[in-house]
Design a protein around this motif. Structure first.
Motif, PDB file in Angstrom:
ATOM      1  N   GLU A  83       0.909  47.200  87.272  1.00  0.00           N
ATOM      2  CA  GLU A  83       0.042  47.781  86.253  1.00  0.00           C
ATOM      3  C   GLU A  83      -0.248  49.244  86.571  1.00  0.00           C
ATOM      4  OE1 GLU A  83      -2.284  43.602  85.199  1.00  0.00           O
ATOM      5  OE2 GLU A  83      -3.394  45.327  85.999  1.00  0.00           O
ATOM      6  N   LEU A  84      -0.853  49.922  85.627  1.00  0.00           N
ATOM      7  CA  LEU A  84      -1.095  51.353  85.725  1.00  0.00           C
ATOM      8  C   LEU A  84      -2.569  51.641  85.483  1.00  0.00           C
ATOM      9  CD1 LEU A  84      -0.066  54.313  85.845  1.00  0.00           C
ATOM     10  CD2 LEU A  84       0.267  54.163  83.358  1.00  0.00           C
ATOM     11  N   THR A  85      -3.172  52.444  86.350  1.00  0.00           N
ATOM     12  CA  THR A  85      -4.557  52.885  86.139  1.00  0.00           C
ATOM     13  C   THR A  85      -4.551  54.080  85.194  1.00  0.00           C
ATOM     14  OG1 THR A  85      -5.255  52.111  88.320  1.00  0.00           O
ATOM     15  CG2 THR A  85      -6.615  53.799  87.235  1.00  0.00           C
ATOM     16  N   ILE A  86      -5.298  54.006  84.116  1.00  0.00           N
ATOM     17  CA  ILE A  86      -5.372  55.085  83.130  1.00  0.00           C
ATOM     18  C   ILE A  86      -6.830  55.343  82.801  1.00  0.00           C
ATOM     19  CG2 ILE A  86      -3.121  54.643  82.105  1.00  0.00           C
ATOM     20  CD1 ILE A  86      -4.509  53.129  79.891  1.00  0.00           C
ATOM     21  N   HIS A  87      -7.078  56.525  82.222  1.00  0.00           N
ATOM     22  CA  HIS A  87      -8.424  56.914  81.828  1.00  0.00           C
ATOM     23  C   HIS A  87      -8.437  57.204  80.331  1.00  0.00           C
ATOM     24  CE1 HIS A  87      -9.548  57.194  86.071  1.00  0.00           C
ATOM     25  NE2 HIS A  87      -8.411  57.868  86.279  1.00  0.00           N
ATOM     26  N   GLU A  88      -9.611  57.144  79.782  1.00  0.00           N
ATOM     27  CA  GLU A  88      -9.760  57.400  78.348  1.00  0.00           C
ATOM     28  C   GLU A  88      -9.192  58.785  78.006  1.00  0.00           C
ATOM     29  OE1 GLU A  88     -13.287  57.821  74.947  1.00  0.00           O
ATOM     30  OE2 GLU A  88     -13.750  57.203  77.003  1.00  0.00           O
ATOM     31  N   GLY A  89      -8.311  58.830  77.014  1.00  0.00           N
ATOM     32  CA  GLY A  89      -7.692  60.072  76.589  1.00  0.00           C
ATOM     33  C   GLY A  89      -6.321  60.320  77.189  1.00  0.00           C
ATOM     34  N   ASP A  90      -5.935  59.542  78.243  1.00  0.00           N
ATOM     35  CA  ASP A  90      -4.602  59.703  78.813  1.00  0.00           C
ATOM     36  C   ASP A  90      -3.534  59.279  77.817  1.00  0.00           C
ATOM     37  OD1 ASP A  90      -5.773  60.575  81.073  1.00  0.00           O
ATOM     38  OD2 ASP A  90      -5.391  58.775  82.278  1.00  0.00           O
ATOM     39  N   PHE A  91      -2.316  59.875  77.976  1.00  0.00           N
ATOM     40  CA  PHE A  91      -1.212  59.540  77.096  1.00  0.00           C
ATOM     41  C   PHE A  91      -0.120  58.825  77.884  1.00  0.00           C
ATOM     42  CE2 PHE A  91      -3.287  62.888  74.795  1.00  0.00           C
ATOM     43  CZ  PHE A  91      -3.206  62.439  73.479  1.00  0.00           C
ATOM     44  N   VAL A  92       0.515  57.847  77.221  1.00  0.00           N
ATOM     45  CA  VAL A  92       1.621  57.092  77.801  1.00  0.00           C
ATOM     46  C   VAL A  92       2.764  57.097  76.792  1.00  0.00           C
ATOM     47  CG1 VAL A  92       2.405  54.843  78.626  1.00  0.00           C
ATOM     48  CG2 VAL A  92       0.085  55.630  79.147  1.00  0.00           C
ATOM     49  N   GLU A  93       3.966  57.467  77.261  1.00  0.00           N
ATOM     50  CA  GLU A  93       5.128  57.424  76.382  1.00  0.00           C
ATOM     51  C   GLU A  93       5.731  56.019  76.432  1.00  0.00           C
ATOM     52  OE1 GLU A  93       9.470  59.622  75.647  1.00  0.00           O
ATOM     53  OE2 GLU A  93       8.269  60.056  77.455  1.00  0.00           O
ATOM     54  N   LEU A  94       5.846  55.374  75.280  1.00  0.00           N
ATOM     55  CA  LEU A  94       6.368  54.016  75.234  1.00  0.00           C
ATOM     56  C   LEU A  94       7.848  54.018  75.579  1.00  0.00           C
ATOM     57  CD1 LEU A  94       4.649  52.629  71.994  1.00  0.00           C
ATOM     58  CD2 LEU A  94       3.852  52.573  74.366  1.00  0.00           C
ATOM     59  N   SER A  95       8.258  52.981  76.337  1.00  0.00           N
ATOM     60  CA  SER A  95       9.662  52.870  76.730  1.00  0.00           C
ATOM     61  C   SER A  95      10.476  52.316  75.575  1.00  0.00           C
ATOM     62  CB  SER A  95       9.803  51.959  77.954  1.00  0.00           C
ATOM     63  OG  SER A  95       9.332  50.657  77.646  1.00  0.00           O
ATOM     64  N   SER A  96      11.795  52.525  75.658  1.00  0.00           N
ATOM     65  CA  SER A  96      12.697  52.046  74.612  1.00  0.00           C
ATOM     66  C   SER A  96      13.311  50.720  75.048  1.00  0.00           C
ATOM     67  CB  SER A  96      13.786  53.088  74.343  1.00  0.00           C
ATOM     68  OG  SER A  96      14.548  53.298  75.534  1.00  0.00           O
ATOM     69  N   GLY A  97      14.148  50.182  74.210  1.00  0.00           N
ATOM     70  CA  GLY A  97      14.834  48.936  74.530  1.00  0.00           C
ATOM     71  C   GLY A  97      14.208  47.749  73.811  1.00  0.00           C
ATOM     72  N   THR A  98      14.963  46.665  73.743  1.00  0.00           N
ATOM     73  CA  THR A  98      14.498  45.477  73.013  1.00  0.00           C
ATOM     74  C   THR A  98      13.309  44.823  73.683  1.00  0.00           C
ATOM     75  OG1 THR A  98      16.100  44.126  74.217  1.00  0.00           O
ATOM     76  CG2 THR A  98      16.780  45.001  72.083  1.00  0.00           C
ATOM     77  N   ASN A  99      13.181  44.962  74.999  1.00  0.00           N
ATOM     78  CA  ASN A  99      12.063  44.346  75.720  1.00  0.00           C
ATOM     79  C   ASN A  99      11.075  45.383  76.229  1.00  0.00           C
ATOM     80  OD1 ASN A  99      13.098  41.723  75.432  1.00  0.00           O
ATOM     81  ND2 ASN A  99      14.478  42.026  77.175  1.00  0.00           N
ATOM     82  N   GLY A 100      11.195  46.615  75.747  1.00  0.00           N
ATOM     83  CA  GLY A 100      10.292  47.668  76.173  1.00  0.00           C
ATOM     84  C   GLY A 100       9.334  48.064  75.072  1.00  0.00           C
ATOM     85  N   GLY A 101       8.466  49.041  75.384  1.00  0.00           N
ATOM     86  CA  GLY A 101       7.537  49.545  74.387  1.00  0.00           C
ATOM     87  C   GLY A 101       6.632  48.461  73.838  1.00  0.00           C
ATOM     88  N   GLN A 102       6.525  48.389  72.523  1.00  0.00           N
ATOM     89  CA  GLN A 102       5.649  47.415  71.879  1.00  0.00           C
ATOM     90  C   GLN A 102       6.180  45.994  71.980  1.00  0.00           C
ATOM     91  OE1 GLN A 102       4.666  48.606  67.878  1.00  0.00           O
ATOM     92  NE2 GLN A 102       4.729  50.772  68.385  1.00  0.00           N
ATOM     93  N   ASN A 103       7.464  45.818  72.377  1.00  0.00           N
ATOM     94  CA  ASN A 103       8.062  44.492  72.457  1.00  0.00           C
ATOM     95  C   ASN A 103       7.954  43.881  73.850  1.00  0.00           C
ATOM     96  OD1 ASN A 103       8.961  44.728  69.760  1.00  0.00           O
ATOM     97  ND2 ASN A 103      10.722  45.937  70.454  1.00  0.00           N
ATOM     98  N   TYR A 104       7.181  44.506  74.753  1.00  0.00           N
ATOM     99  CA  TYR A 104       7.139  44.051  76.139  1.00  0.00           C
ATOM    100  C   TYR A 104       6.579  42.631  76.252  1.00  0.00           C
ATOM    101  CZ  TYR A 104       6.189  43.984  81.146  1.00  0.00           C
ATOM    102  OH  TYR A 104       6.157  43.652  82.463  1.00  0.00           O
ATOM    103  N   ALA A 105       5.406  42.369  75.671  1.00  0.00           N
ATOM    104  CA  ALA A 105       4.767  41.049  75.713  1.00  0.00           C
ATOM    105  C   ALA A 105       3.608  41.067  74.735  1.00  0.00           C
ATOM    106  CB  ALA A 105       4.267  40.705  77.128  1.00  0.00           C
TER     107      ALA A 105
END
Length: 638
Positions: free
Chosen positions: A606-628
């Motif tokens: 997992e990744l520690t993030i703070h309010e306002g941080d940005f994350v670039e979603l990964s590509s691929g069939t099991n990446g990004g919004q399709n991870y889980a």
């Protein structure tokens, strides 16, 4: 019809069978009197001896059936001789028999008059009123069956709710965090839970509906039916009195010698008061009565729940759509109900006019028309009661939140190729109209999912968004070295602007000729189609217009049609000749998410993030919004 002072509906609730028995007793009396006059016409030819025997026979019949005529079958109060004498109809009949027993002479003209005018009139009255009685009892069994059907619907919805609760529990016990099909199991659990919540709401609504119909049945339908019976009985008695009075007039005109005795009988007939006789019947049959208790919500034995209507996100949409549908039906029903009520009132006035003018033929037609209109009013008002109960129950639960103002206009559809439901993401397949398609935007869903789709139609064909109601709530972020999974409850998707990345993020991503990946092999069967292999990435040239086909171009520049259900979104993958399955799954997609809340990593991935941080979603069939479910995968932006 005009309500009488002693109303069966008010004073004798739920006694239709006893009132029907009383009506039968009156019909039996009518048959007896008709038989009496017919036999008398024969016996008049045989003079006084036969007439006396007939009077004796009729007296014995009267003594045998007099109790049912006065107080009905199985009265609550013992019948005495004084009560028999108080009945005006019984008294009049006694005077008739007394007059006959003292009459010993007549001639053939009187016999012919009695046969042609009296017995046939009584037969017509008997037949007409017997038809009325059959129609009323048929209607009584109809509304009784309608009520029992709604009661059975409540029981069926309870059984469905119990079964869905058991299924939810079974799916919950099958879940395992180490199961490689955990994602699918979790989704199946969410779908089953939604079905259970919908079944619960249907059960609550059907319970409220059954209570409303029950109250209406005992306070409106049955009293109205009993009052109709009472009015029919009154008119039967008055018709009987009219025919017998005519018989007496015939005898007075033919036999001066019988005038004194017949005058006594006529006076007794004039004193016949159906209202008084009915009051005596009511007094002898009053029984304690109270409305049955209301039904209440009964929680499932293996699933604890409350009696409140569930207004979570998905069930709320279901309730909002059901509310809109019920209101639409009620708007269609009200004009028809108003028209039938006006017709019933018109025929009631016509009945009053026919009674005043003493026109039996017209009265028969008016009575049939009135009964038909009254029965239709009862049926429509029951439907209105059901709809109002549904509307009030749902509106109270929603508290003013009635959903979107742009509902979908679904129509039944058949699908010749596998099509994904826009709501539950499960394939729709079948030629027997197993799904629905919106006429405005082209969204296709299962028939069972129709009421679960929010009323947010774009009214532009091909422009619709997938439902997010079934996504599980979560609040976590996962990372593996340069990749991370971001919880869907703490992000907003956006794309960096060309001038400032990642500080200024645009809220949407403009897609031009988006890329799609083939999830099945497809062999073209015409020159308009395109061969694709599983895993190949193609560029979408024309989106599905509702026909189930998409126009695409492959890496060689060849163009053609491919079934829409054979493709999935390929994100930001480039269109290359190499095998798409070998693309780096850790590559960024160019789509960014902004964290809405602080989150501290709980696991190494997992990744520690703070309010306002940005994350670039990964590509691929099991990446990004399709991870889980509830998790996104991405690369932290420094």
């Amino acid at each position: 019809m005009q309500r009488q002072s002693n109303s069966y509906g008010e004073l004798l609730p739920d006694q239709v069978d006893r009132i029907s028995s009383l009506f039968d007793a009156h019909l039996d009396l009518l048959a007896d009197v008709r038989e009496l006059y017919r036999d008398r016409a024969v016996l008049e030819r045989e003079y006084a001896t036969k007439l006396k025997q007939l009077a004796k026979k009729a007296t014995e019949k009267k003594n045998k059936n007099g109790l049912s005529l006065v107080v009905g079958d199985n009265p609550t109060k013992a019948c005495t001789e004084s009560m028999n004498q108080q009945n005006t109809l019984n008294h009049a009949y006694s005077e008739i028999l007394s007059s006959m027993s003292t009459s010993a002479q007549d001639h053939i003209n009187l016999a012919e008059a009695l046969s042609s005018q009296i017995t046939e009139s009584l037969k017509a009255v008997e037949r007409r009123n017997d038809d009325y009685k059959k129609k009323q009892m048929q209607f009584y069994h109809t509304i009784l069956a309608g009520r029992d059907k709604i009661y059975a619907g409540r029981i069926k919805s309870k059984q469905k709710y119990d079964a869905d609760c058991a299924e939810v529990e079974a799916h919950r016990q099958k879940q395992s965090v180490h199961d490689r099909h955990a994602e699918r199991s979790a989704r199946q659990y969410d779908l089953q839970r939604l079905d259970m919540l919908n079944s619960k709401n249907v059960y609550i609504i059907s319970t409220a509906t059954a209570n409303s119909v029950k109250t209406k049945f005992y306070t409106e339908d049955l009293p109205s039916l009993e009052d109709s019976f009472q009015e029919l009985q009154t008119r039967l008695v008055m018709d009987f009195v009219g025919v017998v009075t005519e018989a007496q007039n015939i005898q007075l005109s033919h036999q001066d010698i019988l005038k004194n005795r017949l005058a006594t009988v006529s006076a007794a007939l004039i004193e016949v008061q159906p209202d008084k006789d009915q009051g005596l019947f009511i007094e002898s049959n009053i029984r304690p009565f109270s409305l049955p208790d209301d039904w209440v919500f009964e929680p499932c034995s293996n699933h604890y729940d409350t009696g409140d209507v569930c207004i979570d996100s998905a069930p709320r949409v279901f309730l909002q759509n059901k509310l809109a549908r019920s209101r639409a039906k009620l708007r269609e029903l009200n004009p028809a109900l108003g028209k039938n009520r006006a017709d019933a009132e018109k025929y009631r006035v016509m009945l009053t006019a026919c009674a005043t003018n003493n026109t039996p033929g017209d009265m028969g037609d008016a009575m049939n028309s009135y009964l038909d209109a009254a029965h239709e009013v009862t049926a429509l008002s029951t439907s209105a009661c059901v709809l109002n109960s549904e509307i009030n129950t749902i509106a109270d639960a929603l508290g003013g939140d009635e959903g979107g103002s742009s509902p979908h206009v679904f129509k039944s559809s058949a699908f010749s190729i596998p099509t994904t439901c826009g709501y539950c993401k499960v394939s729709i397949w079948g030629l027997s109209k197993q799904g629905k398609t919106c006429k405005s935007c082209g969204l296709s869903v299962h028939s069972k999912c129709e009421l679960n789709v929010p009323a947010e139609c774009s009214n532009v064909h091909g422009n619709y968004k997938a439902s997010e109601i079934l996504q599980s709530p979560s609040s976590a972020v996962s990372i593996s070295e340069s990749r991370s999974s971001v919880s869907t409850s703490s992000r907003e998707t956006s794309t960096p602007s060309p001038s400032s990345v990642p500080h200024n993020i645009s809220p949407h991503v403009e897609e031009v000729n988006r890329l799609a990946r083939a999830i099945f092999d497809f062999a073209a069967s015409s020159s308009f189609e395109l061969n694709v292999t599983e895993g190949a990435v193609v560029r979408v040239l024309e989106e599905d217009d509702g026909s189930g086909w998409v126009k695409v171009a492959d890496s060689e520049g060849e163009k053609g049609l491919v079934p829409a259900s054979y493709l999935e979104d390929a994100g930001g993958l480039p269109l290359e000749k190499s095998e798409p399955s070998q693309q780096n799954s850790q590559q960024g997609s160019g789509i960014y998410a902004r964290a809405l809340y602080d989150y501290r990593a709980q696991e190494p991935e997992e990744l520690t993030i703070h309010e306002g941080d940005f994350v670039e979603l990964s590509s691929g069939t099991n990446g990004g919004q399709n991870y889980a479910d509830g998790w996104w995968e991405g690369i932290q932006v420094v």
